[in-house]
Enzyme design. Sequence first.
Site, PDB file in Angstrom:
ATOM      1  N   GLU A 263       0.887  -1.175   0.000  1.00  0.00           N
ATOM      2  CA  GLU A 263       0.000   0.000   0.000  1.00  0.00           C
ATOM      3  C   GLU A 263       0.914   1.212   0.000  1.00  0.00           C
ATOM      4  O   GLU A 263       1.497   1.549   1.033  1.00  0.00           O
ATOM      5  CB  GLU A 263      -0.889  -0.006   1.258  1.00  0.00           C
ATOM      6  CG  GLU A 263      -1.855  -1.178   1.349  1.00  0.00           C
ATOM      7  CD  GLU A 263      -3.006  -1.084   0.369  1.00  0.00           C
ATOM      8  OE1 GLU A 263      -3.227   0.005  -0.193  1.00  0.00           O
ATOM      9  OE2 GLU A 263      -3.669  -2.102   0.146  1.00  0.00           O
ATOM     10  N   CYS A 297      -2.367   8.980   2.532  1.00  0.00           N
ATOM     11  CA  CYS A 297      -2.012   8.543   1.170  1.00  0.00           C
ATOM     12  C   CYS A 297      -3.123   8.864   0.184  1.00  0.00           C
ATOM     13  O   CYS A 297      -2.877   8.931  -1.010  1.00  0.00           O
ATOM     14  CB  CYS A 297      -1.731   7.051   1.180  1.00  0.00           C
ATOM     15  SG  CYS A 297      -3.060   6.123   1.936  1.00  0.00           S
TER      16      CYS A 297
HETATM   17  P1  NAP Z   1       8.305   5.238   4.608  1.00  0.00           P
HETATM   18  O1  NAP Z   1       9.433   6.148   4.770  1.00  0.00           O
HETATM   19  O2  NAP Z   1       8.238   4.390   3.396  1.00  0.00           O
HETATM   20  O3  NAP Z   1       8.302   4.306   5.912  1.00  0.00           O
HETATM   21  C1  NAP Z   1       7.306   3.356   6.153  1.00  0.00           C
HETATM   22  C2  NAP Z   1       7.877   2.251   7.019  1.00  0.00           C
HETATM   23  O4  NAP Z   1       8.902   1.587   6.289  1.00  0.00           O
HETATM   24  C3  NAP Z   1       8.510   2.734   8.315  1.00  0.00           C
HETATM   25  O5  NAP Z   1       8.232   1.772   9.319  1.00  0.00           O
HETATM   26  C4  NAP Z   1       9.975   2.751   7.961  1.00  0.00           C
HETATM   27  O6  NAP Z   1      10.833   2.647   9.072  1.00  0.00           O
HETATM   28  C5  NAP Z   1      10.052   1.507   7.099  1.00  0.00           C
HETATM   29  N1  NAP Z   1      11.255   1.428   6.278  1.00  0.00           N
HETATM   30  C6  NAP Z   1      11.892   2.427   5.612  1.00  0.00           C
HETATM   31  N2  NAP Z   1      12.967   1.928   4.979  1.00  0.00           N
HETATM   32  C7  NAP Z   1      13.003   0.604   5.230  1.00  0.00           C
HETATM   33  C8  NAP Z   1      13.874  -0.458   4.863  1.00  0.00           C
HETATM   34  N3  NAP Z   1      14.945  -0.240   4.091  1.00  0.00           N
HETATM   35  N4  NAP Z   1      13.600  -1.705   5.320  1.00  0.00           N
HETATM   36  C9  NAP Z   1      12.544  -1.929   6.097  1.00  0.00           C
HETATM   37  N5  NAP Z   1      11.679  -0.965   6.497  1.00  0.00           N
HETATM   38  C10 NAP Z   1      11.911   0.281   6.060  1.00  0.00           C
HETATM   39  O7  NAP Z   1       6.908   5.990   4.647  1.00  0.00           O
HETATM   40  P2  NAP Z   1       6.382   7.012   5.741  1.00  0.00           P
HETATM   41  O8  NAP Z   1       7.047   8.314   5.521  1.00  0.00           O
HETATM   42  O9  NAP Z   1       6.421   6.425   7.094  1.00  0.00           O
HETATM   43  O10 NAP Z   1       4.822   7.094   5.333  1.00  0.00           O
HETATM   44  C11 NAP Z   1       4.382   7.941   4.364  1.00  0.00           C
HETATM   45  C12 NAP Z   1       4.141   7.192   3.064  1.00  0.00           C
HETATM   46  O11 NAP Z   1       3.261   6.105   3.288  1.00  0.00           O
HETATM   47  C13 NAP Z   1       3.452   8.055   2.041  1.00  0.00           C
HETATM   48  O12 NAP Z   1       4.023   7.843   0.772  1.00  0.00           O
HETATM   49  C14 NAP Z   1       2.014   7.557   2.065  1.00  0.00           C
HETATM   50  O13 NAP Z   1       1.298   7.798   0.897  1.00  0.00           O
HETATM   51  C15 NAP Z   1       2.217   6.113   2.324  1.00  0.00           C
HETATM   52  N6  NAP Z   1       0.980   5.504   2.866  1.00  0.00           N
HETATM   53  C16 NAP Z   1       0.255   4.693   2.055  1.00  0.00           C
HETATM   54  C17 NAP Z   1      -0.937   4.149   2.526  1.00  0.00           C
HETATM   55  C18 NAP Z   1      -1.769   3.257   1.644  1.00  0.00           C
HETATM   56  O14 NAP Z   1      -2.665   2.595   2.162  1.00  0.00           O
HETATM   57  N7  NAP Z   1      -1.511   3.184   0.351  1.00  0.00           N
HETATM   58  C19 NAP Z   1      -1.375   4.427   3.816  1.00  0.00           C
HETATM   59  C20 NAP Z   1      -0.601   5.254   4.614  1.00  0.00           C
HETATM   60  C21 NAP Z   1       0.606   5.792   4.126  1.00  0.00           C
HETATM   61  P3  NAP Z   1      12.037   3.721   9.261  1.00  0.00           P
HETATM   62  O15 NAP Z   1      11.393   5.052   9.321  1.00  0.00           O
HETATM   63  O16 NAP Z   1      12.713   3.271  10.494  1.00  0.00           O
HETATM   64  O17 NAP Z   1      12.940   3.654   8.077  1.00  0.00           O
END
Ligand code: NAP
Length: 494
Positions: A263, A297
């Site tokens: 997602e 999102c």
């Molecule tokens: P993110 O930077 O992708 O992080 C999401 C999760 O992934 C965090 O727990 C992060 O932990 C982890 N992560 C990052 N790099 C990783 C790696 N190399 N290996 C394993 N885990 C890793 O996203 P965010 O800034 O938290 O959230 C915002 C994004 O989520 C936006 O793009 C939004 O659109 C999207 N979103 C989508 C939905 C949907 O249903 N489509 C819903 C909500 C949010 P760390 O921070 O420790 O790296």
Amino acid sequence: MSVAELTSAAERLKDQSLWQTKSYIDGEWVEGSASFAVTNPANNALLADVADVGAAGARQAVAAASRAFETWKKTSPFQRAALLMRWHQLILENVDDLAALITLEMGKAYREAQGEVVYGASFIEWSAEEAKRIHGETMATPFPGTRGWTTRQPIGVVACITPWNFPNAMITRKCAPALAAGCTMVIKPAPETPLSALALAVLAERAGIPKGVFNVICGDAEQLGPVMTEAPDVRMIGFTGSTAVGKLLMRQAADGVKRVALELGGNAPFIVMDDADPEVAADGIIASKYRVSGQTCVSANRIIAQPGIADALVAALQKRVDALKPGDGFDGSTDIGPLIHHEAVERVDALVKDARDSGATILAGGKPLTDELGGAFYAPTLIEGGNPSMDLACFEIFGPVASIYRAETEDEIIKLANDTPYGLAAYLYTNDVTRIHRMTEALEYGMIGVNAPMVGAASTPFGGVKESGIGREGGKWGVEEFTELRYVLLGGIE
Ligand code: NAP
């Protein structure tokens, strides 16, 4: 930050036992060899030091989930449903505390946080009911004396990685259907919001969900992530977060040919046609764009209006945006909480500056409020007159900034709306039913709200097309996602 101040944040909770800072592995609360800080974005205060269990903790959690899978998959679906219903009940009994944790960790207005907890719990209730309805089919075969049938079996251990913007619901939306299907889970929450995840684990334990079935591990993603994506026992990766990280996890999971459910990000068009009511459309934009300070999102990212309604829409929006009150989420008069952290404020401000440099007009806001309000705040912002190739239109804004673009014909609007690698949510405001059919079929999006600014519910399929993801959460599709379709052919009958 003194111990006394740390305690006072925890004291917001009626049930102090929901304040957990250790990871939950195999039914035990586990210390880490390191720790990381969690802060309140509304005032920069330190909330907690949370244990970092590192790669060793991740391996321990995968092993525990793997052992637990052997019994959980054989547990009657009725029993799994009963445990999930008990968890659901406990979450509803603790809405206020769970909402307080959300507001403390990521800042959203407290009433929005309460709404998130109820929304998150609805997936547990739905999945509990659905657990009893996972079944196969029988089918005709071309071979004489045979019978064919299918079963749906749980896929196995699921590793799940979640973001901070819905720290409660993004976990329940994955875990509830997975547990209902008979899978076991290892969850890594975002480092900004571990307390919400750990409180869910407290309640899962209290509900009687057996040890090892639901594990929450906190720590550095670069240590935990590869274990979660590469361990042979993990059969599926469930991820909600950015498209960039989703692609990385997909690559990591490829060697083990693991299933991925992603997602990811969005760039939602919010289309307002001439025949719509501008006041109704403006209400929709406020709900879609400014909820959670624009950090969802499915937030409207580009408002596309036909020329015949654009001026009236801008006027209706300006009135509403000017009235939005930013502030601490615990203040009952707050409409808009802070952004997740100061880097997010800087990122949003850079997008707004680029829009201004590209010739757009700032009608409201357009600046950080960090000094005025003492946290990671950005002013509710309304922008007009930009062009569709500026950064604000091409990237996910993830902030309280709405910008309006004008386009004349249906074809121009569709072309503009689809001109993005993303395909999560789109919105269309019109009262012409033939146009609704034409345009919803032409819009390349997984979810389309027609005269409706919010699309998600436990009973409906949530997910995107193109680079917004793979798979669906919610409804029967959300549960099926965590099952394998197996086929049996029985011969020698006649
Ligand atoms: P993110 O930077 O992708 O992080 C999401 C999760 O992934 C965090 O727990 C992060 O932990 C982890 N992560 C990052 N790099 C990783 C790696 N190399 N290996 C394993 N885990 C890793 O996203 P965010 O800034 O938290 O959230 C915002 C994004 O989520 C936006 O793009 C939004 O659109 C999207 N979103 C989508 C939905 C949907 O249903 N489509 C819903 C909500 C949010 P760390 O921070 O420790 O790296």
